[in-house]
Design an enzyme around this catalytic site. Structure first.
Site, short mmCIF file in Angstrom:
data_model
loop_
_atom_site.label_atom_id
_atom_site.label_comp_id
_atom_site.label_asym_id
_atom_site.label_seq_id
_atom_site.Cartn_x
_atom_site.Cartn_y
_atom_site.Cartn_z
CB CYS A 45 -0.86 -0.03 1.26
SG CYS A 45 -1.76 1.49 1.63
CG HIS A 46 1.13 5.90 -1.44
ND1 HIS A 46 1.34 6.29 -2.74
CD2 HIS A 46 1.80 6.79 -0.67
CE1 HIS A 46 2.10 7.35 -2.75
NE2 HIS A 46 2.39 7.69 -1.51
CB THR A 47 0.20 3.58 4.28
OG1 THR A 47 -0.99 4.23 3.80
CG2 THR A 47 0.51 4.07 5.68
CG HIS A 67 -0.82 -1.66 6.29
ND1 HIS A 67 0.23 -1.13 5.55
CD2 HIS A 67 -1.94 -1.09 5.82
CE1 HIS A 67 -0.25 -0.26 4.69
NE2 HIS A 67 -1.58 -0.22 4.82
CD GLU A 68 -3.89 -3.78 0.74
OE1 GLU A 68 -3.91 -2.58 1.04
OE2 GLU A 68 -3.98 -4.18 -0.41
CB CYS A 97 -11.02 -4.34 22.07
SG CYS A 97 -11.79 -2.90 22.86
CB CYS A 100 -11.88 0.50 24.17
SG CYS A 100 -12.07 0.92 22.43
CB CYS A 103 -15.12 -0.80 20.72
SG CYS A 103 -13.68 -1.29 19.77
CB CYS A 111 -10.53 -0.40 18.50
SG CYS A 111 -10.00 -1.35 19.93
NE ARG A 115 -3.16 4.33 16.06
CZ ARG A 115 -1.88 4.71 15.94
NH1 ARG A 115 -0.95 4.17 16.73
NH2 ARG A 115 -1.52 5.59 15.04
CB CYS A 174 -5.07 -1.53 3.74
SG CYS A 174 -4.95 0.27 3.84
NE ARG A 371 -3.26 -1.85 -2.05
CZ ARG A 371 -3.16 -0.52 -1.95
NH1 ARG A 371 -2.61 0.19 -2.90
NH2 ARG A 371 -3.62 0.10 -0.87
P1 NAD Z 1 -1.33 5.26 -4.97
O1 NAD Z 1 0.03 5.83 -4.92
O2 NAD Z 1 -1.51 3.94 -5.61
O3 NAD Z 1 -2.34 6.28 -5.70
C1 NAD Z 1 -2.22 7.66 -5.63
C2 NAD Z 1 -2.77 8.26 -6.94
O4 NAD Z 1 -2.76 9.69 -6.81
C3 NAD Z 1 -1.96 7.93 -8.19
O5 NAD Z 1 -2.81 7.43 -9.21
C4 NAD Z 1 -1.34 9.27 -8.60
O6 NAD Z 1 -1.18 9.39 -10.00
C5 NAD Z 1 -2.38 10.25 -8.07
N1 NAD Z 1 -1.87 11.60 -7.84
C6 NAD Z 1 -0.68 11.96 -7.28
N2 NAD Z 1 -0.59 13.30 -7.21
C7 NAD Z 1 -1.72 13.82 -7.75
C8 NAD Z 1 -2.23 15.15 -7.94
N3 NAD Z 1 -1.55 16.21 -7.54
N4 NAD Z 1 -3.46 15.28 -8.49
C9 NAD Z 1 -4.18 14.19 -8.88
N5 NAD Z 1 -3.73 12.92 -8.74
C10 NAD Z 1 -2.54 12.73 -8.16
O7 NAD Z 1 -1.83 5.22 -3.45
P2 NAD Z 1 -2.95 4.34 -2.69
O8 NAD Z 1 -2.34 3.09 -2.19
O9 NAD Z 1 -4.20 4.29 -3.49
O10 NAD Z 1 -3.17 5.29 -1.41
C11 NAD Z 1 -3.67 6.59 -1.57
C12 NAD Z 1 -3.49 7.41 -0.31
O11 NAD Z 1 -4.34 6.92 0.72
C13 NAD Z 1 -2.07 7.37 0.28
O12 NAD Z 1 -1.79 8.64 0.85
C14 NAD Z 1 -2.20 6.33 1.38
O13 NAD Z 1 -1.19 6.50 2.36
C15 NAD Z 1 -3.58 6.64 1.89
N6 NAD Z 1 -4.31 5.58 2.61
C16 NAD Z 1 -5.06 5.98 3.67
C17 NAD Z 1 -5.84 5.06 4.33
C18 NAD Z 1 -6.69 5.48 5.47
O14 NAD Z 1 -7.17 4.63 6.19
N7 NAD Z 1 -6.93 6.76 5.68
C19 NAD Z 1 -5.84 3.72 3.91
C20 NAD Z 1 -5.07 3.37 2.80
C21 NAD Z 1 -4.30 4.31 2.15
N1 AHE Z 2 1.28 7.23 11.57
C1 AHE Z 2 0.98 8.44 10.83
C2 AHE Z 2 -0.35 8.43 10.14
C3 AHE Z 2 -0.56 7.22 9.25
C4 AHE Z 2 -2.05 7.08 9.04
O1 AHE Z 2 -2.79 8.06 8.93
N2 AHE Z 2 -2.52 5.85 8.97
C5 AHE Z 2 -3.92 5.59 8.66
C6 AHE Z 2 -3.97 4.31 7.94
S1 AHE Z 2 -3.17 4.37 6.41
C7 AHE Z 2 -3.38 2.81 5.87
O2 AHE Z 2 -2.82 2.68 4.67
C8 AHE Z 2 -4.75 5.37 9.93
O3 AHE Z 2 -5.58 4.51 10.05
N3 AHE Z 2 -4.59 6.18 10.88
C9 AHE Z 2 -5.32 6.08 12.10
C10 AHE Z 2 -4.51 5.41 13.17
O4 AHE Z 2 -5.03 5.26 14.28
O5 AHE Z 2 -3.37 5.05 12.89
C11 AHE Z 2 1.14 9.69 11.66
O6 AHE Z 2 0.90 10.78 11.14
O7 AHE Z 2 1.55 9.55 12.84
ZN ZN Z 3 -2.80 0.85 3.60
ZN ZN Z 4 -11.91 -1.13 21.29
#
Ligand code: NAD
Ligand code: AHE
Ligand code: ZN
Ligand code: ZN
Length: 376
Positions: A45-47, A67-68, A97, A100, A103, A111, A115, A174, A371
């Site tokens: 994953c990008h993360t 994580h995936e 859990c 908490c 939850c 949860c 964490r 994820c 992916r």
């Molecule tokens: P990825 O890198 O596969 O996809 C990102 C996309 O954004 C690409 O297609 C890229 O071309 C596009 N992009 C980049 N810059 C751009 C711009 N300025 N304008 C338009 N498009 C642009 O990433 P992913 O695995 O799909 O993850 C996406 C984001 O979500 C990452 O930041 C990741 O860390 C985050 N994420 C968050 C959670 C969450 O729970 N909040 C879960 C999973 C991933």
């Molecule tokens: N650890 C970072 C932030 C990373 C982050 O935001 N993680 C997301 C999941 S990304 C999955 O690909 C998330 O779930 N955050 C909530 C949590 O509890 O971690 C930071 O900035 O410290």
């Molecule tokens: Zn992820």
């Molecule tokens: Zn919990």
């Protein structure tokens, strides 16, 4: 193997910015309230790339990232009664859990049971289960899936049906769950709504897929990579906008507001860029539009907008794991996949072995993958 340390292979992140290295690691048996899992399939994953880059304030080294994934339980520690060896499972970076304050609130999936220790790269008792060359390795996001065997807290394990293909449902750990969940759980997109999605990686395309399943009438995919147009349409986007090719001098948000009837009911930022987060908020319809931040921005980054944007009715939200309660909801998402209602195969752009893991990061950086699935 039960009760014994296992020696196996894992991709070790020794230092930020360095490629992962395949090493022989020792994985200790699960302790009280823990589960040891034989991983079968994992995806990048990008993360993971974000943390490896050194941008994550919680990034710790040396560690085992990932994580995936999905696997089979090898053994369980004392006190674990609802998970047994042989169960098919998906590790959860957002635990559940069921006890908490978070939850039981009915308001969040965040949860907090494990964490704090999760963020410190250790198990809930404060110790680690991985060693390499005599050195302890940190855990990552409570999962550390880039290893043939991993140990996770029992509250961080979703048990899924035995016939689930692990090399597909690993994506529910994820990306796909986050995108689809953001539509369903966090934003509750309704039939007929207009939606715009910034960033069409697996997460953004999962938002597009979720929006189509929710019956959205307008779904605009936005990406600077022209390769994403075809994919966006295949996942259900009605329109594609490449910000570099609008032919307009206006800021992107003004261009979109003018072109799409005053803006969108719901927007989603799936990039992790604070500039596009602002665009997504400001492209919401005056009076009611809501924007969801999914992308993870680097250490020190901050979002900004004119407060007037919120005064005039736009709402800024965010989501982790798409608001999904993993133990409760993942089994149903596996059923949806098995019933051909939820796409997973379409997100898989390549299959690899663990020693090719750095290649999967490169493909992601080059915009050539959604992916990449690694099977053990
Ligand atoms: P990825 O890198 O596969 O996809 C990102 C996309 O954004 C690409 O297609 C890229 O071309 C596009 N992009 C980049 N810059 C751009 C711009 N300025 N304008 C338009 N498009 C642009 O990433 P992913 O695995 O799909 O993850 C996406 C984001 O979500 C990452 O930041 C990741 O860390 C985050 N994420 C968050 C959670 C969450 O729970 N909040 C879960 C999973 C991933
Ligand atoms: N650890 C970072 C932030 C990373 C982050 O935001 N993680 C997301 C999941 S990304 C999955 O690909 C998330 O779930 N955050 C909530 C949590 O509890 O971690 C930071 O900035 O410290
Ligand atoms: Zn992820
Ligand atoms: Zn919990």
């Amino acid at each position: 193997m039960e009760g014994k340390t296992i020696t196996c292979h894992a991709a070790v992140a020794w230092a930020p910015g360095e490629p992962l290295k395949i090493e022989e690691v020792e994985v200790d048996p699960p302790r009280e309230g823990e589960v040891r899992i034989k991983m079968h399939a994992v995806a990048t994953c990008h993360t993971d790339a974000f943390t490896l880059s050194g941008q994550d304030p919680e990034g710790l080294f040396p560690s085992i990232l990932g994580h995936e994934g999905a696997g089979i339980v090898e053994s369980v520690g004392p006190g674990v009664t609802d998970i047994k060896p042989g169960d098919a499972v998906i590790p959860l970076y957002t635990a559940e859990c069921r006890e908490c304050k978070f939850c039981t609130s009915g308001k969040t999936n965040l949860c907090q049971k494990v964490r704090a220790t999760q963020g410190q790269g250790v198990m809930p008792d404060g110790t680690k289960r991985f060693r390499c060359k005599g050195q302890d390795l940190y855990h990552y996001m409570g999962c550390s899936t880039f290893s043939e065997y991993t140990v996770v807290a029992a509250v961080s394990v979703a048990v899924v049906r035995a016939d689930a293909p692990l090399d597909k449902v690993c994506l529910l750990g994820c990306g796909v769950t986050t995108g689809v969940g953001a539509v369903r759980n966090t934003m509750k997109v309704e039939k007929g709504a207009s939606v715009a999605v910034w960033g069409l990686g697996a997460v953004g395309l999962a938002v597009v897929h979720g929006a189509q399943m929710a019956g959205a009438s307008v779904i605009v995919g936005i990406d600077t990579n022209p390769r994403k147009e075809k994919m966006a349409k295949e996942f259900g986007a009605t329109h594609f906008v490449n910000p570099k090719e609008t032919g307009s001098d206006e800021p992107l948000q003004s261009y979109l507001v003018n072109k799409f009837d005053g803006g969108f009911d719901y927007t989603f930022e799936c990039i992790g860029n604070v500039v596009t987060m602002r665009q997504a908020l400001e492209a919401c319809h005056k009076g009611w539009g809501e924007s969801c931040i999914i992308g993870v921005a680097g250490s020190g980054q901050e979002i900004s907008t004119r407060p007037f944007q919120l005064v005039t009715g736009r709402v800024w939200r965010g989501t982790a794991f798409g608001g999904t309660k993993g133990r409760t909801q993942l089994p149903g998402m596996v059923d949806e996949y098995m019933n051909k209602q939820l796409k997973l195969d379409e997100f898989i752009t390549g299959c690899f072995t663990l020693d090719q893991i750095n290649e999967t990061f490169q493909l992601m950086h080059d915009g050539m993958s959604l992916r990449s699935v690694i099977t053990f």
